[in-house]
Design an enzyme around this catalytic site. Sequence first.
Site, mmCIF file in Angstrom:
data_model
loop_
_atom_site.group_PDB
_atom_site.id
_atom_site.type_symbol
_atom_site.label_atom_id
_atom_site.label_comp_id
_atom_site.label_asym_id
_atom_site.label_seq_id
_atom_site.Cartn_x
_atom_site.Cartn_y
_atom_site.Cartn_z
ATOM 1 N N ASP A 198 0.857 -1.205 0.000
ATOM 2 C CA ASP A 198 0.000 0.000 0.000
ATOM 3 C C ASP A 198 0.890 1.251 0.000
ATOM 4 O OD1 ASP A 198 -0.798 0.578 3.517
ATOM 5 O OD2 ASP A 198 0.924 -0.465 2.628
ATOM 6 N N ASP B 210 6.718 1.244 2.013
ATOM 7 C CA ASP B 210 6.432 0.283 0.948
ATOM 8 C C ASP B 210 7.318 0.554 -0.268
ATOM 9 O OD1 ASP B 210 3.804 1.177 2.440
ATOM 10 O OD2 ASP B 210 3.479 -0.909 1.844
ATOM 11 N N ASN C 279 -2.594 2.707 3.470
ATOM 12 C CA ASN C 279 -2.092 4.049 3.821
ATOM 13 C C ASN C 279 -2.930 5.128 3.141
ATOM 14 O OD1 ASN C 279 0.163 3.416 5.488
ATOM 15 N ND2 ASN C 279 1.284 2.773 3.671
ATOM 16 N N THR D 271 2.924 -6.020 2.467
ATOM 17 C CA THR D 271 3.381 -4.933 3.344
ATOM 18 C C THR D 271 2.265 -3.922 3.614
ATOM 19 O OG1 THR D 271 4.189 -3.540 1.525
ATOM 20 C CG2 THR D 271 5.744 -5.152 2.454
ATOM 21 N N PHE E 83 -1.167 -1.033 12.391
ATOM 22 C CA PHE E 83 -2.026 -0.450 11.356
ATOM 23 C C PHE E 83 -2.513 -1.455 10.316
ATOM 24 C CE2 PHE E 83 -3.938 2.614 8.673
ATOM 25 C CZ PHE E 83 -3.641 2.226 7.370
ATOM 26 N N ASN E 84 -1.630 -2.250 9.712
ATOM 27 C CA ASN E 84 -2.046 -3.115 8.601
ATOM 28 C C ASN E 84 -3.143 -4.090 9.027
ATOM 29 O OD1 ASN E 84 -0.306 -1.978 6.740
ATOM 30 N ND2 ASN E 84 1.340 -3.437 7.164
ATOM 31 N N HIS F 253 9.685 -0.876 8.689
ATOM 32 C CA HIS F 253 8.649 -1.911 8.760
ATOM 33 C C HIS F 253 8.621 -2.797 7.508
ATOM 34 C CE1 HIS F 253 6.761 0.181 12.168
ATOM 35 N NE2 HIS F 253 6.577 1.257 11.466
ATOM 36 N N ASP F 254 8.331 -2.196 6.369
ATOM 37 C CA ASP F 254 8.077 -2.986 5.156
ATOM 38 C C ASP F 254 9.341 -3.574 4.529
ATOM 39 O OD1 ASP F 254 5.335 -0.802 4.104
ATOM 40 O OD2 ASP F 254 5.423 -2.443 5.554
HETATM 41 O O1 RIB Z 1 2.369 -0.374 10.910
HETATM 42 C C1 RIB Z 1 3.288 -0.201 9.860
HETATM 43 C C2 RIB Z 1 2.638 -0.481 8.558
HETATM 44 O O2 RIB Z 1 1.587 0.455 8.354
HETATM 45 C C3 RIB Z 1 3.584 -0.314 7.354
HETATM 46 O O3 RIB Z 1 3.244 -1.257 6.372
HETATM 47 C C4 RIB Z 1 3.299 1.079 6.860
HETATM 48 O O4 RIB Z 1 3.479 1.208 5.435
HETATM 49 C C5 RIB Z 1 1.842 1.229 7.185
HETATM 50 O O5 RIB Z 1 1.113 0.696 6.110
HETATM 51 CA CA CA Z 2 2.750 -0.571 4.119
#
Ligand code: RIB
Ligand code: CA
Length: 329
Positions: A12, A17, A41, A128, A170-171, A243-244
């Site tokens: 996203d 990403d 996102n 991701t 979040f994801n 993160h990604d």
């Molecule tokens: O929590 C982190 C995730 O949320 C990552 O994938 C970032 O791109 C957001 O999408």
């Molecule tokens: Ca992401």
Amino acid sequence: MTPRPPIVLDSDPGIDDALALQYLLGTGRWDLKAYTSVGGNLPAEQTYLNARALTRAFGIDADVPVHRGAGRPLTRLPYTAATAFHGPAGLGNETLPDSTAARLPESSAQALLRLSRQYEGELTVCATGPLTNVAIALLEDPGFAHRVRKFVFMGGAAQVPGNITPVAEFNIWADPDAAEVVLSSGIPFTMVDLDASHHWLVRPADLAVLEAAGPGTALAARLLRAYMDAYQRHGGDDACPLHDPLAVGACADESYLTTAEGAVIVESTSELTRGKTVFVPSAASRVFYADSPTLTARMALTGRVALGPGPRDFTKDFVATLPRWPGVG
Ligand code: RIB
Ligand code: CA
């Protein structure tokens, strides 16, 4: 020469990403069969446009098809406010030109299903963003879970607080129902969660290396600076988590993580706990949820869950790898 294994990146974009895509290309390890976008996102149309633009920015738009993800989460309303971290259109302050490649009618979920059949037993899927596309593929054909060689996703919080709420990452929070569909499917998963990703950070000294590495990492450096500024504005240090990119790294080498085997059950019955990933270690006493045959059965569907960083320095490898695949200046 040994052919590189096939992979699909479902994202996203989103700043991290975008960095994950350049890192994947820089490793030279993978045959990227498709770049499948998903809403998260930003709404799905924007992450699709960003994905198209990124394939052009990294010079792969003639070779790697981009597919558009589901228009919304399985049951929840789309989330649109990640702009505070990812910028007004999701790529910091960048306005990148669109790819000249034709727009494809095949959706992200359809592409995932097709490629899982074409590369049965060989395909790695790395997600991701929210797991909407993967869930739709599994709902259409549960056999997807057994055709994929490996499924690695960035998401969840096993034993640490969340980032979008006190308990959820979040994801997973963005589409908790999709996450539960995926995690209860039997797919062989590795969960690259906040327990690990919050330990692999880019700091100013790392950014300085990328800024000095020439025009091929200029876009990445600008994106990272925007991401770091956003984290600082929200009370963080002068740093940002990878993160990604870490999820992509874990597709090839899980020594960036410390993992444990177990089940991950997604709680989404309340807005308070929405998207909480309940980690049940396989080594746990079998008295957990013993009075619930449903949960006891669910606990048999396990994967590898990150509980912290591993011995291999991911930030160091990320900074060294990015310049190997130059993007636009
Ligand atoms: O929590 C982190 C995730 O949320 C990552 O994938 C970032 O791109 C957001 O999408
Ligand atoms: Ca992401």
